[in-house]
Design a protein around this motif. Sequence first.
Motif, PDB file in Angstrom:
ATOM      1  N   ASP A 253      19.964   7.412  76.414  1.00  0.00           N
ATOM      2  CA  ASP A 253      19.211   7.622  75.177  1.00  0.00           C
ATOM      3  C   ASP A 253      18.854   9.076  74.925  1.00  0.00           C
ATOM      4  OD1 ASP A 253      19.268   4.963  74.393  1.00  0.00           O
ATOM      5  OD2 ASP A 253      17.404   4.455  75.436  1.00  0.00           O
ATOM      6  N   GLY A 256      21.659  10.418  73.467  1.00  0.00           N
ATOM      7  CA  GLY A 256      21.782   9.624  72.245  1.00  0.00           C
ATOM      8  C   GLY A 256      21.152  10.268  71.027  1.00  0.00           C
ATOM      9  N   GLY A 275      22.290   1.620  73.189  1.00  0.00           N
ATOM     10  CA  GLY A 275      21.921   2.794  73.969  1.00  0.00           C
ATOM     11  C   GLY A 275      21.693   2.452  75.423  1.00  0.00           C
ATOM     12  N   ALA A 282      14.522   5.930  70.948  1.00  0.00           N
ATOM     13  CA  ALA A 282      15.566   4.920  70.738  1.00  0.00           C
ATOM     14  C   ALA A 282      14.930   3.609  70.287  1.00  0.00           C
ATOM     15  CB  ALA A 282      16.357   4.707  72.026  1.00  0.00           C
ATOM     16  N   GLU A 285      14.051   3.723  66.668  1.00  0.00           N
ATOM     17  CA  GLU A 285      15.258   3.536  65.846  1.00  0.00           C
ATOM     18  C   GLU A 285      15.586   2.052  65.731  1.00  0.00           C
ATOM     19  OE1 GLU A 285      17.871   5.494  64.378  1.00  0.00           O
ATOM     20  OE2 GLU A 285      16.474   7.179  64.384  1.00  0.00           O
ATOM     21  N   LEU A 293      21.806   1.891  65.696  1.00  0.00           N
ATOM     22  CA  LEU A 293      21.323   1.577  67.039  1.00  0.00           C
ATOM     23  C   LEU A 293      20.536   0.269  66.996  1.00  0.00           C
ATOM     24  CD1 LEU A 293      21.045   2.451  70.010  1.00  0.00           C
ATOM     25  CD2 LEU A 293      18.937   3.646  69.364  1.00  0.00           C
ATOM     26  N   THR A 296      19.050  -1.204  73.310  1.00  0.00           N
ATOM     27  CA  THR A 296      19.214  -0.294  74.435  1.00  0.00           C
ATOM     28  C   THR A 296      18.972  -1.080  75.708  1.00  0.00           C
ATOM     29  OG1 THR A 296      18.593   1.860  75.380  1.00  0.00           O
ATOM     30  CG2 THR A 296      16.816   0.545  74.443  1.00  0.00           C
TER      31      THR A 296
END
Length: 354
Positions: A253, A256, A275, A282, A285, A293, A296
């Motif tokens: 990330d 990222g 991610g 992250a 997002e 995205l 994660t």
Amino acid sequence: MSENVARRGFLAGGVGGAVLLATAACTSNQPAAEPSAQGSAPAPAPAASGNDQPGEKVVIGFSAPAADHGWIAAIAKNAEAAAKQYSDVEFKPVEPTNDINAQISAVESLIAAKVNALVILPNDGQQLNQIALQATAAGIPVVNLDRVFPDKLAYRTWIGGDNYGMGVAAGHYVGKKLKDKGVANPVIVEIQGIATLPLTQDRSKGFADALKTYGFSVTAKQDAQFTVETGNKVAANLLQAHKKIDAMWNHDDDQGVGVLAAINEAGRKEFFMVGGAGSANAMREIQSGGSVLEATVTYSPTMASSAIKLARLIAQGKGMSDLVENQVPQSITLASETITKENVQTYLPLGFES
């Protein structure tokens, strides 16, 4: 490692019960994994019972790479926060560095100081293996954090994340979504950290193995060195090379941030992205719902909190109170969990800032 790798649970209350929670909270690498307390927030103060009762005073030395990366910064923060919870622990960190020789010298100074235990996140396990062996030979137990020393004689206990499991979790999320959408022969791109590292290779293998169960494979992959700048450049190159992409997995990330910037600059929205690590930015997002995205997979830096707690127990000759055995285990691997819009609210307060 000198290449400044970003690598990545959480012990609440007694270290014994908490490690069991960390290792058992998610028994599957499927995308819909249940959330657990994992992230970069400092551990709560331990209850004054069992293993947490004050014991023999111990000095714990700590060495890690320079905190010029979000995940590494969280490692140092969590280690210090965990040590402060105990009146019987003196925390003795050395100057963080990305220079191999400087880290070796720093660990040598801790050995000379005759600390009671060492927690080491090596820049490179292979290159710092010998100094860890020296510490062990001097009677100082070493808790090897994350990047493993190749010689098991170099450390008393290893604790770290599941790199292969990260890949498996990402692969299942990507594979299932593409399968459910009925996509045939999808274009799947992968942005690695540093391709030559075992941890990166484990992540890629887990990803490939999971995709294989859906009949898919990676179309193209490239490493981005775990930096924002390289992440941006690599993503831009992959976007230019592939006019249509169905899914992307980015291993880290922190890098990222650059990957997402390249995607936004190119105005590409036809694919979804997963991610790696679980950073707060992250998660934001993901929470927004307006980003490519969508998920994660975790690799929590709170493993540093656990490492300090384990070092304390080992130095004091204690075991983990919720286990039958009298000694701390030789190896603890944390689970990799999948954060999506459905569970991000639970994880967001625990994320580290990139």
